[in-house]
Design an enzyme around this catalytic site. Structure first.
Site, PDB file in Angstrom:
ATOM      1  N   ILE A 164       9.638  14.487  -3.810  1.00 53.46           N
ATOM      2  CA  ILE A 164       8.445  13.645  -3.748  1.00 53.46           C
ATOM      3  C   ILE A 164       8.254  13.015  -5.129  1.00 53.46           C
ATOM      4  O   ILE A 164       8.022  13.719  -6.115  1.00 53.46           O
ATOM      5  CB  ILE A 164       7.198  14.475  -3.353  1.00 53.46           C
ATOM      6  CG1 ILE A 164       7.433  15.190  -2.011  1.00 53.46           C
ATOM      7  CG2 ILE A 164       5.967  13.590  -3.298  1.00 53.46           C
ATOM      8  CD1 ILE A 164       7.720  14.274  -0.841  1.00 53.46           C
ATOM      9  N   GLY A 170       7.128   6.949   4.711  1.00 57.59           N
ATOM     10  CA  GLY A 170       6.101   6.002   5.153  1.00 57.59           C
ATOM     11  C   GLY A 170       5.813   6.072   6.638  1.00 57.59           C
ATOM     12  O   GLY A 170       4.738   5.692   7.086  1.00 57.59           O
ATOM     13  N   GLU A 171       6.774   6.541   7.401  1.00 56.00           N
ATOM     14  CA  GLU A 171       6.609   6.502   8.852  1.00 56.00           C
ATOM     15  C   GLU A 171       6.445   7.871   9.486  1.00 56.00           C
ATOM     16  O   GLU A 171       5.829   8.013  10.540  1.00 56.00           O
ATOM     17  CB  GLU A 171       7.790   5.744   9.471  1.00 56.00           C
ATOM     18  CG  GLU A 171       7.702   4.277   9.091  1.00 56.00           C
ATOM     19  CD  GLU A 171       8.927   3.461   9.421  1.00 56.00           C
ATOM     20  OE1 GLU A 171       8.951   2.874  10.499  1.00 56.00           O
ATOM     21  OE2 GLU A 171       9.852   3.402   8.583  1.00 56.00           O
ATOM     22  N   ALA A 178      13.985   5.398  -1.591  1.00 55.78           N
ATOM     23  CA  ALA A 178      15.365   5.862  -1.758  1.00 55.78           C
ATOM     24  C   ALA A 178      16.277   4.714  -2.198  1.00 55.78           C
ATOM     25  O   ALA A 178      17.194   4.915  -3.002  1.00 55.78           O
ATOM     26  CB  ALA A 178      15.878   6.483  -0.456  1.00 55.78           C
ATOM     27  N   GLY A 197       0.805  -1.220   0.000  1.00 56.11           N
ATOM     28  CA  GLY A 197       0.000   0.000   0.000  1.00 56.11           C
ATOM     29  C   GLY A 197       0.831   1.260   0.000  1.00 56.11           C
ATOM     30  O   GLY A 197       0.308   2.371  -0.011  1.00 56.11           O
TER      31      GLY A 197
END
Lengths: 157, 728
Positions: B617, B691-692, B502, B458
């Site tokens: 981004i 993501g975190e 990355a 996801g």
């Protein structure tokens, strides 16, 4: 016991134990794996289908009790054409992992059928479908857009 | 903006999650879990289980399923189920029943008659504090305690005492479960000496290696597929059903499906531990930090294992301070194992630190945004390595303007029966990379594959591969086919630590430039269509530099002209000397508005804004989804989620009705903004992970907003109505 189920327009005959849920019958016996098992006790909404045009939790429905036609997320689209609500979910990125998406879309279609258009109404109606990725804001946007598009599609018929 | 490549599959129900694979003759496995929290199995009478209809096999520690030791690349030495009779927690796997159908396996498993030699269990965090021990924080080389003192300062206590203003408070956060919508599950197929396992996970090449060890077959005979994963969040580095189904498939020589029930997910996997944190801050009147002290306790199992690194993950790096002292302790308990969960350390650590900073701002009488910017760090305290690219000040400036922060008043405001408050917090997550290999294959039909083992649970990695692949090959995105979720693809793209973009992105750039070099060499070679010419490459085409009148050729043309169907190259990248030159991190400013009902004390989050500095981004659409989702996880930690144990050590709230998660009606619109400064010191791609970081700081921003609205400071998560009663 021998039962007949009408799934996405096709009548299927199968032999199941009385305790088999509609969800397990769909997934394990009929290969209809769009509806998902997220909790198996009616708490997450990932297994949502339509029975006789109304939303139902297929994990809390015994297969042998189903007499009306069943529609799953697979039944909304054709190979050539997505349902407007499916297209809206893809376009608004109203999903991440996608596991809850089949259930979300079945509830969303029901929201559109009820004519829900205000964000607060949609949030309330969609609150039986958990999304741990938490795509809630884009789900609301998709339901609004998919509903209006559905309306337009109906109008052109 | 690019749609997810797998969105059409996901909206039509055609995406194939592990259990959606249908194979002829699959048997079904069901787990049996312990019903005491500590002791030893005395006996397991499974005669009735064995005699039940359809049962094929019953495995217990008395008749175990053979499993061999596993040293996991991600998790170290793994505990293997059914290999010993010790019971370490309530809900530990102690049996596995395999039958012809799911219903038969489930019903038979309920017939197991288990006797225990039960011993008193310790499951209370507060009672366990007296047995706390120093512990290595997870994913860190650092010692448990670390002190940085200015010249002439003897101790952190002296530094605090010498400060004009100090605050000293203790904060607590609840244990949590990842609760991915897809329960851990697997289908294992054993055929011709090869094991194929369909199981949602975060790195199929690493899981394949673990399973090969467990069932004792060569690693190249194990094939793990996870083309889609129903959420992971750190909780799918391993899979109990995959282990058991694989071993049973080999033992029974037939395909075996197994899944945890939702209740079993809470104990038969691993959780984010509960934490307790004491923070003392000392500052001058102008807000300058003199001393930061952050002591942390994490619940663990008796073997310790994973320790939530709350102070090492936050106070170690976030603010400039002359003096710093942090420590980490473990509180061993008889509870399910702990593991990484979205922003391990940073998420609960930021609740404590960013609440404490808010308390300090109030004590000094300074605006909380101004106090944070006053102590903005250019490098971690006591270290020389400056942040490669840090624009936290810009995040706060944009965020404050966009959110209307200037309208905040110290006592909040009133809107009818609702008390309205605003809160803010800093967010930070380290900028990391892992080694990754990506393969790029050019096809004679003019398309290109970009492939790495990896996973996209996801996160949007599939789209990132398509975008970066298209950009690197200089072709339209629709010509690029991204591939993930197969252990046989080049090893890379681990979904963890906010590293995938990355890592796999920069490896894609290397693979693409290598395959272009090969293509150019092929075109000008003896067998090539441009032999004898100097050849260049642009816009997906090869052309003769010295013969501009010749039409450029697509890579498909070149391949067809040379009688080839494909041309492939791999690219590998890994962290390198950049880590000796700079510190790396993504940063963000979180803003939250809450409304607390004057009478019922219900808390509603009414507005959320996050402004993030995460480098370049790659795909704003999926980046927004990740960050908004993370922010909602922060609301959930603040107001909803929390694992608790009954007095007998049984975990209460083990389902999705009792373990509260936000539903749609709990969540307002979420505003996500970026300040885009590509971080090319980290990698050529310029992207850091995101993501975190979305979750980090949000719980503190909620608690700070609740304090602004009500004047009540809640230092324990989740915040409950009873915490906000006037005389509470």
């Amino acid at each position: 016991m021998n039962i007949a189920l009408e799934i996405n327009g096709t009548t299927e005959h199968l032999d199941v134990a009385p305790g088999v849920t509609l969800l397990d019958a769909l997934r394990e016996r009929l290969g209809v794996t769009g509806p998902k098992k997220g909790c198996d006790r009616g708490q997450c909404g990932a297994c949502t289908v339509h029975i006789g045009g109304r939303t139902a939790l297929s994990c809390l429905t015994l297969a042998a009790t189903v007499t009306q036609p069943v529609t799953t997320v697979e039944g909304l689209s054709t190979p050539e054409r997505l349902h407007p609500m499916q297209r809206a979910f893809a376009e608004h990125d109203a999903l991440q992992c996608g596991f809850c998406t089949p259930g979300q879309i079945m509830s969303a279609v029901a929201a559109a059928d009820r004519g829900l258009a205000e964000p607060d109404e949609i949030r309330e109606f969609m609150s039986g479908n958990l999304c741990r990725c938490s795509a809630y804001p884009t789900i609301v946007a998709a339901v609004r857009d998919g509903a209006s598009e559905e309306g337009r599609a109906d109008a052109t018929v | 903006m690019t749609a997810r490549p797998d969105a059409p599959l996901k909206v039509t129900g055609r995406a194939t999650y592990a259990l959606d694979n249908v194979v002829e003759g699959a048997a079904h496995g069901y787990l049996v879990l312990s019903t005491v929290a500590r002791g030893e199995l005395a006996s397991m009478d499974v005669e009735a289980v064995r005699a039940a209809p359809g049962v094929l096999a019953v495995y217990t520690p008395f008749e175990p399923l053979p499993l061999h030791p596993v040293n996991s690349a991600l998790l170290g030495r793994m505990w293997l189920p059914l290999q010993d009779k010790d019971v370490r927690y309530h809900g530990q796997p102690i049996g596995f029943v395999v039958a012809e159908t799911f219903e038969q396996a489930r019903d038979a498993a309920a017939l197991a008659d288990v006797a225990y030699h039960e011993r008193p269990a310790a499951t209370s965090f507060s009672d366990g504090l007296t047995s706390a021990v120093d512990a290595q924080p997870a994913a860190s080389e650092a010692p448990p305690s670390l002190t940085v003192l200015a010249d002439g300062v003897a101790s952190i206590e002296d530094a605090l005492e010498a400060s004009d203003v100090t605050i000293d408070a203790t904060y607590e956060t609840a244990a949590q479960n990842h609760a991915a919508m897809e329960p851990h599950s697997a289908l294992a197929v054993w055929s011709g000496g090869e094991l194929t396992v369909y199981a949602g996970n975060q790195a199929p090449h690493l899981v394949a290696s673990d399973l090969a060890s467990a069932v004792d077959v060569p690693v190249d005979a194990v094939h793990v597929e996870n083309p889609v994963v129903g959420g992971a969040f750190g909780g799918k580095a391993t899979s109990m059903p995959a282990l058991l189904a694989s071993a049973a498939a080999v033992a029974l020589d037939r395909p075996v499906k197994a899944a945890l029930t939702r209740e079993q997910v809470f104990t038969a996997t691993a959780n984010r531990p509960a934490t307790r944190q004491r923070i003392a801050l000392g500052a001058r009147r102008d807000g300058g930090l003199v001393a930061v002290r952050h002591d942390s306790w994490s619940t663990t199992t008796r073997e310790i294992g994973f320790v939530e690194p709350t102070s090492h993950g936050t106070s170690r790096e976030w603010y400039t301070t002359e003096n710093l002292a942090i420590s980490q302790k473990a509180v061993p308990l008889d509870v399910p194992p702990a593991t990484f969960m979205r922003a391990p350390g940073e998420a609960p650590g930021s609740f404590a630190l960013e609440s404490a900073v808010d308390e300090l701002a109030e004590a000094i009488g300074m605006d909380p945004v101004a106090l944070r910017l006053r102590n903005n760090s250019t490098a971690p305290p006591g270290e020389d390595l400056q942040w490669s690219s840090k624009h936290l000040d810009e995040c706060f400036e944009i965020g404050a303007a966009r959110f209307g922060w200037a309208d905040r008043t110290p006592g909040g405001r009133r809107d009818g029966d609702w008390l309205v408050g605003m809160g803010t917090a800093t967010a930070m997550f380290p900028g990391l990379r892992f080694p990754a290999t990506v393969g790029v294959t050019l096809h004679d039909d003019g398309t290109a594959d970009v492939a790495t083992a990896g996973a996209d649970p996801g996160t949007g990695l599939l789209g990132v591969l398509r975008i970066v692949g298209a950009e690197s090959l200089d072709v339209p995105q629709d010509r690029v086919v991204p591939r993930l979720g197969d252990s046989r693809l080049p090893p890379g793209g681990l979904s963890g630590g906010s590293t995938a973009t990355a890592s796999a992105g920069s490896a894609t750039m290397v693979a693409a430039s290598t395959v272009i070099e090969q293509l150019v060499a092929l075109a000008s070679s003896e067998e090539g269509p441009l032999r004898g010419h100097d050849v260049g490459y642009a816009h997906g085409t090869v052309y003769a530099l010295d013969a501009p009148e010749r039409d450029p050729m697509t890579f498909g043309d070149v391949l067809r002209a040379t009688g080839r169907s494909t041309l492939s190259a791999t690219g590998t990248t890994a962290p390198g000397e950049e880590t000796t030159k700079h510190s790396f991190g993504s940063w963000g400013a979180q803003f939250c508005e809450v409304r607390v009902h004057r009478l019922t004390r219900e808390v509603r989050v009414s507005r959320l804004l996050g402004v993030f500095d995460a480098g370049r981004i790659i795909n704003p659409r999926t980046a927004r989804g990740q960050l908004a989702g993370g922010m909602i996880w922060g609301v959930s930690a603040a107001l909803h989620e929390g694992i608790e144990f009954d007095d007998d050590g049984r975990m209460s709230r083990r389902d999705l009705a009792d373990y509260l998660l936000p539903v749609n009606a709990d969540i307002p619109d979420v505003d996500v903004q970026f300040v885009e400064h590509p971080d090319t010191l980290l990698s050529d791609l310029g992207a850091r992970g995101l993501g975190e970081i979305g979750i980090v700081g949000v719980a503190a921003a909620v608690a700070n907003a609740v304090h602004n609205a009500t004047g009540i400071r809640v230092r324990r998560l989740p915040i409950r109505i009873e915490d906000l009663l006037e005389d509470g």
